[in-house]
Design an enzyme around this catalytic site. Structure first.
Site, PDB file in Angstrom:
ATOM      1  N   ARG B 282     -32.147  66.722 -58.635  1.00  0.00           N
ATOM      2  CA  ARG B 282     -31.599  66.020 -57.468  1.00  0.00           C
ATOM      3  C   ARG B 282     -30.446  65.098 -57.844  1.00  0.00           C
ATOM      4  O   ARG B 282     -29.495  64.940 -57.078  1.00  0.00           O
ATOM      5  CB  ARG B 282     -32.714  65.224 -56.796  1.00  0.00           C
ATOM      6  CG  ARG B 282     -33.732  66.141 -56.152  1.00  0.00           C
ATOM      7  CD  ARG B 282     -34.927  65.392 -55.621  1.00  0.00           C
ATOM      8  NE  ARG B 282     -35.862  66.321 -54.993  1.00  0.00           N
ATOM      9  CZ  ARG B 282     -37.030  65.975 -54.475  1.00  0.00           C
ATOM     10  NH1 ARG B 282     -37.430  64.714 -54.533  1.00  0.00           N
ATOM     11  NH2 ARG B 282     -37.809  66.875 -53.922  1.00  0.00           N
ATOM     12  N   SER B 378     -44.152  63.989 -57.005  1.00  0.00           N
ATOM     13  CA  SER B 378     -44.565  62.687 -56.442  1.00  0.00           C
ATOM     14  C   SER B 378     -45.968  62.763 -55.865  1.00  0.00           C
ATOM     15  O   SER B 378     -46.783  61.859 -56.071  1.00  0.00           O
ATOM     16  CB  SER B 378     -43.576  62.197 -55.391  1.00  0.00           C
ATOM     17  OG  SER B 378     -43.542  63.055 -54.286  1.00  0.00           O
TER      18      SER B 378
END
Lengths: 223, 544
Positions: B282, B378
């Site tokens: 990302r 996450s």
């Protein structure tokens, strides 16, 4: 654009209507409009008097959490999911959900939803799935936001003391599908607090922000 | 019986609470709102694990390697090894509590590719994986509520920890109904309050995650870590009030990034990085989009309608609803936006902070992700961290009897009462908006010493006046008292970014673009009587 809001300062105070003039973006959501009214300047009503900031709940602002459920122009809906351009007329009328105690203005206490699920032991426990259950429907049922819109529109739901509404039915279905040892008991609980009383208006499905086909849960549990 | 206080009821908080209850503890699970409002429900993409049905050639070692590499080698190897080695069990646990994963026609769980991963190892539930996990965990919490081992308390906000001589004995909570502070004592306190979105205002996450708790604990002596590492998700959609995440799963399913030049599409990620260019990590994709200086689009119009309906329906719905875009026919206009905070409370391998018996889990803890988090890690970290903290605190000896904090409570209550006498109409939201403007301007994708220094000047000014302004008390007391903690977190973040004169992962200093071995450590920051002290964790005390 005129905005009328049913306001209440505290859980024990009287409700009253207050009007505002909204001059913000016309493509905003109702949530965006509330932010604009609250924080573009000192908040004043349409008579030019300073007033309290408007209380309402929000978290995700994209229709995924259910916090901002309220009644918008007579229809239960999420504020972040309802756009001014889609509303009819030149007036926006907001009021808190009527079937829950008001905390302040448009924020209500929806604890009863969770309390009813807890007191009826609507939990899976040991995962022992029932055969031939649609994964697609389990997936849909698990998307319930516990926002209370289905209860607001329901002609059978009043205060959650005995009839618990679609939000209850869908969680019951999840227990039924995922723990076959509890399937018989959960059907009884479902029948007592939903199935035997539901008049099948199915308005709950019209307002569900997640488009949960509650009728599919009912079909399984009524069998 | 061990008394545990868990603050925050998203996935990490619930996972911790359930695990504690399973080991015989009594848990008080506190949050302002029910779990359905938590940011966890917005986690879209999936959860990483290497299982027996893994892609050919994949292994736990690959998952560890990808995670460490994605984090630019400052994540702790032991920590990441624990995370990835137990991922299979974490997935099995989720299935055992009734999480419905997407399956193929033979009934096997599907996997998708995510950025920075050498193999397809992200399991998912359509495009609302977080929501499905929340629903399953809520049922588990309810089971323990029925048994009396978990007590949920809603409409309660964290105010401060009850700390004496470096030991935590509980927390002061603001009770909305009683409109006052209540002390809750516990053998251990677990913070599970999410990231620091309020620093930037418009992010992809929940407005309820504000960074206050980290800032307040920081002012009380807790160390913060890696605050300069803020993940900008490359593909978000602009709307009036927020940036809506277009999940990485879109690129995992084949979505292509492009911009237009003289009417021609330029697939800049594929041009520079090859066929898998759209699935770079990302930080890389965000920087490349930023560098184009052009309007960038994400195209999935060539995918089959069936695939979009089955795996990306939520993306289709969001684009249509919030921007009137039909993803089957039109490309999605995207831009990077703040999405995840790799930094937060510094915790040891057991998720305990430097304050004894004060733990942190989920996004509010800095662990595993290093300088850049991989998609799908996450949810894994939230579940794993919650359970690690639970196992550790349940195994330790009971806390000593708590000191008398009555005077502390009375002092803090007096401060709140004094503030509530204000007749001002100036809202604290204006101050938060100014802070967000500062952070967006100076703590964005590209940073320089000059800009960060200006950011610090701005935040120091806000801090200097924040305590002297009377605020509109027609909003909640929490909104008003949380400002000081939020500003402290912002100050600490800018201090970390200024101290790190290199570029690594999501921290890109355009005036120091090299990655330097000297900085290949976590950053720690402490507060002492107005001073913000930053240093590198060269002993790897906090994440080995």
């Amino acid at each position: 654009m005129k905005v009328r809001i049913l306001r209440q300062e505290s859980p024990t105070s009287e409700q009253y209507w207050e009007s505002f003039e909204y001059d913000g973006p016309q493509d905003a959501s109702v949530a965006g409009m509330l932010d604009h009214l609250n924080y573009s300047d000192d908040i004043v009503n349409d008579a030019g008097q300073k007033t309290r900031r408007i209380a309402w709940e929000c978290s995700c602002l994209q229709g995924a959490c259910g916090a901002c459920a309220m009644v918008i122009n007579g229809m239960p809906a999420l504020a972040c999911d309802t756009f001014l351009k889609d509303l009819e007329g030149n007036e926006v009328v907001l009021r808190p959900l009527t079937k829950f105690p008001v905390i302040r203005d448009l924020a209500v206490d929806r604890t009863s939803i969770h309390h009813n699920l807890k007191r009826c032991d609507v939990y899976i426990g040991a995962y022992q799935p029932l055969g031939n259950q649609s994964f697609s429907h389990q997936y849909d049922a698990a998307k319930c936001l516990k926002c209370g819109l289905c209860l607001e529109i329901c002609p059978n739901y009043t205060n959650g003391n005995s009839f618990f509404g679609a939000v209850f039915a869908n969680d019951c279905y999840l227990v039924y599908a995922r723990n076959r040892q509890k399937s018989r008991d959960i059907k009884k609980v479902y029948a007592h607090h939903f199935g035997n009383t539901c008049s099948k208006s199915l308005t709950c499905m019209d307002v569900c922000p997640m488009d949960i086909p509650t009728i599919a849960s009912m079909a399984k549990l009524n069998r | 019986m061990k008394e545990v206080l868990v603050i925050g009821s998203g996935i990490a908080g619930m996972a911790c609470a359930v695990r504690c209850a399973e080991q015989g503890a009594h848990v008080t699970l506190v949050s302002p709102y029910p779990s359905e409002r938590s940011q966890s429900v917005m986690a879209a993409g999936g959860i990483n694990a290497v299982t027996e049905q893994c892609e050919d050639g994949d292994s736990v070692a690959s998952h560890i390697e990808d995670t460490l590499k994605g984090g630019c080698w400052i994540g702790g190897k032991d920590a990441v090894t624990g995370l990835c080695s137990s991922a299979k069990d974490t997935l099995a646990y989720l299935e055992s509590i009734g999480t419905v994963f997407s399956l193929d026609q033979e009934g096997r769980p599907l996997r998708r590719a995510f950025g920075g991963q050498s193999h397809k190892r992200t399991y998912f539930c359509g495009s609302s994986t977080g929501k499905q996990i929340v629903s399953a965990l809520v049922m588990e919490v309810r089971r323990h509520e029925a048994a009396g081992s978990i007590e949920r308390r809603l409409r309660m906000h964290f105010h401060s920890a009850l700390i004496e001589s470096g030991e935590c004995y509980g927390a002061l909570l603001y009770d909305e109904q009683a409109r006052g502070l209540v002390p809750v004592y516990a053998s251990a306190v677990v913070m599970a309050v999410g990231g620091q979105n309020a620093l930037f205002s418009k992010t992809t996450g929940s407005v309820l995650c504000d960074g206050y708790a980290a800032g307040r604990l920081f002012l009380q002596g807790a160390l913060l870590k890696n605050l300069e590492f803020i993940q900008f998700h490359p593909t978000t959609l602009e709307t009036d009030q927020k940036r809506i995440l277009i999940t990485e799963a879109v690129r995992g399913e084949g979505g292509r990034l492009f911009y237009e030049d003289d009417g021609q599409r330029v697939y800049f990620m594929e041009d520079k990085y090859g066929p898998k260019g759209n699935l770079m990590t990302r930080d890389v994709v965000s920087r490349e989009i930023y560098a184009t200086g052009k309007n960038v689009f994400l195209d999935i119009s060539f995918l089959s309608d069936r695939l979009i309906s089955q795996r990306l329906q939520e993306v289709r719905d969001l684009c249509r609803k919030y921007r009137g875009i039909d993803v089957s026919k039109q490309p999605i206009p995207v831009a990077p936006s703040v999405h995840f905070f790799m930094g937060g409370l510094a915790v040891h391998l057991n998720h305990e902070t430097n304050i004894e018996r004060l733990y942190a889990v989920g996004e509010c803890a800095s662990m595993y992700h290093g300088a850049n988090r991989l998609g799908g890690n996450s949810l894994l970290a939230a579940l794993y961290g919650g359970r690690v903290a639970a196992d550790d605190l349940c195994a330790r000896e009971d806390a000593p009897r708590h000191p008398d904090f009555a005077r502390t409570r009375a002092r803090e209550q007096r401060l709140l009462d004094a503030a509530s006498e204000s007749k001002s109409v100036f809202p604290v939201a204006y101050m938060r908006d100014m802070l967000a403007d500062t952070m967006r301007a100076h703590m964005g994708i590209a940073r320089t010493e000059e800009s960060l220094t200006q950011g610090l000047v701005d935040v120091e000014y806000y801090q200097s006046v924040a305590g002297q302004i009377n605020y509109d008390t027609s909003v909640s007391a929490y909104e008003n008292y949380s400002l000081a903690g939020i500003l402290a977190t912002a100050h600490a973040s800018l201090s970390c970014a200024l101290a790190q004169r290199e570029s690594r992962g999501s921290h890109w200093r355009s005036d120091a673009p090299q990655t330097l071995d000297d900085y290949a450590y976590a950053t720690l920051v402490s507060y002492n009587d107005g001073a913000y002290n930053v240093w590198l964790d060269k002993e790897r005390e906090y994440e080995s």
